[in-house]
Design an enzyme around this catalytic site. Structure first.
Site, short mmCIF file in Angstrom:
data_model
loop_
_atom_site.label_atom_id
_atom_site.label_comp_id
_atom_site.label_asym_id
_atom_site.label_seq_id
_atom_site.Cartn_x
_atom_site.Cartn_y
_atom_site.Cartn_z
CG ASP A 102 3.18 6.45 -3.92
OD1 ASP A 102 3.60 6.61 -5.08
OD2 ASP A 102 2.20 5.75 -3.62
N1 URA Z 1 2.24 1.05 -4.61
C1 URA Z 1 1.83 2.25 -4.15
O1 URA Z 1 0.64 2.54 -4.13
N2 URA Z 1 2.74 3.11 -3.70
C2 URA Z 1 4.06 2.85 -3.67
O2 URA Z 1 4.85 3.69 -3.22
C3 URA Z 1 4.48 1.59 -4.15
C4 URA Z 1 3.56 0.71 -4.63
#
Ligand code: URA
Length: 230
Positions: A102
């Site tokens: 993310d």
């Molecule tokens: N899980 C998440 O919530 N975000 C990420 O970036 C990776 C795994």
């Protein structure tokens, strides 16, 4: 392989830029000037040069990138900086990130042009472990939670490093569902305040990298990745 494709992949420019370069008679193949983009070359055997300098053939590149917060895991984006904007000193033009973190998540991201390896690493059937370090607003004990999809997530391996006033944990999961870690904690009423991926399969986020930095994988790391995928 076509000469213009080879030169584009080796990062000389876009297909049309490469065509213009060819017209300037600065490309040679085995010592002969070549101007036709469609000329067939065998990159392993032919000596291809630009302005007298060899254009070294590089079939695959593998980089370990420490993704900082604030960039998107994509090759192009209209609004945000992408992870690829950080990889300024690479050869190939067809590199891409394997999997997705993310925008606010930091940590280990593999960047390569090896599509078969990427496919295997992301395949749910391969159960490649990904470990995240997270700071959580509250204490967490639960595994194998409902994140609102029909199928429950597989239980993760949880290590609690600290629990007051916020929790610091390490969670290992083998799937890679959308926002999975955040949703697993949300499902038990906890908020992820900070998230960083520290390993993927045999790859570890090593201390030599700071956020935004990258390095080529070592031969040992590449071999270990390929073994995992067997
Ligand atoms: N899980 C998440 O919530 N975000 C990420 O970036 C990776 C795994």
């Amino acid at each position: 392989m076509r000469l213009d494709k080879f030169l584009t992949e080796m990062g000389l420019g876009t297909r049309s830029e490469v065509k213009k370069i060819l017209k300037t008679k600065q490309i040679t193949v085995n010592g002969e000037i070549v101007t036709k983009p469609e000329t067939k070359v065998a990159p392993e055997n032919d000596q291809i040069s630009y302005k007298g300098e060899p254009v070294t053939y590089c079939e695959y590149e593998y980089y370990l990138f420490y993704k900082p917060a604030g960039c998107v895991t994509a090759t192009e984006d209209q609004l945000h900086k992408t992870v690829m904007d950080y990889l300024t000193d690479t050869v190939r033009s067809d590199l891409f990130p394997v999997g997705r973190l993310d925008i606010d998540t930091e940590g280990l991201l593999l960047i390569t042009n090896d599509g078969a390896l990427a496919h295997d690493l992301l395949s749910p059937a391969k159960h490649v472990e990904k470990t995240y370090y997270a700071v959580i607003d509250g204490v967490v004990t639960e595994n194998g939670v409902d994140i609102g999809e029909e199928k429950l997530t597989k239980p993760g391996k949880l290590r609690i490093l600290k629990s007051e006033p916020e929790s610091e944990i390490e969670l290992t999961i083998t799937e890679g569902r959308f926002h999975q870690v955040k949703r697993m904690f949300e499902a038990v009423g906890k908020k992820v305040l900070y998230l960083k991926r520290i390993s993927m399969g045999p790859l570890q986020l090593t201390d030599d990298l700071k956020p935004g930095e990258y390095r080529p994988l070592t031969e040992e790391e590449i071999t270990a990745l390929k073994i995992v995928n067997k």
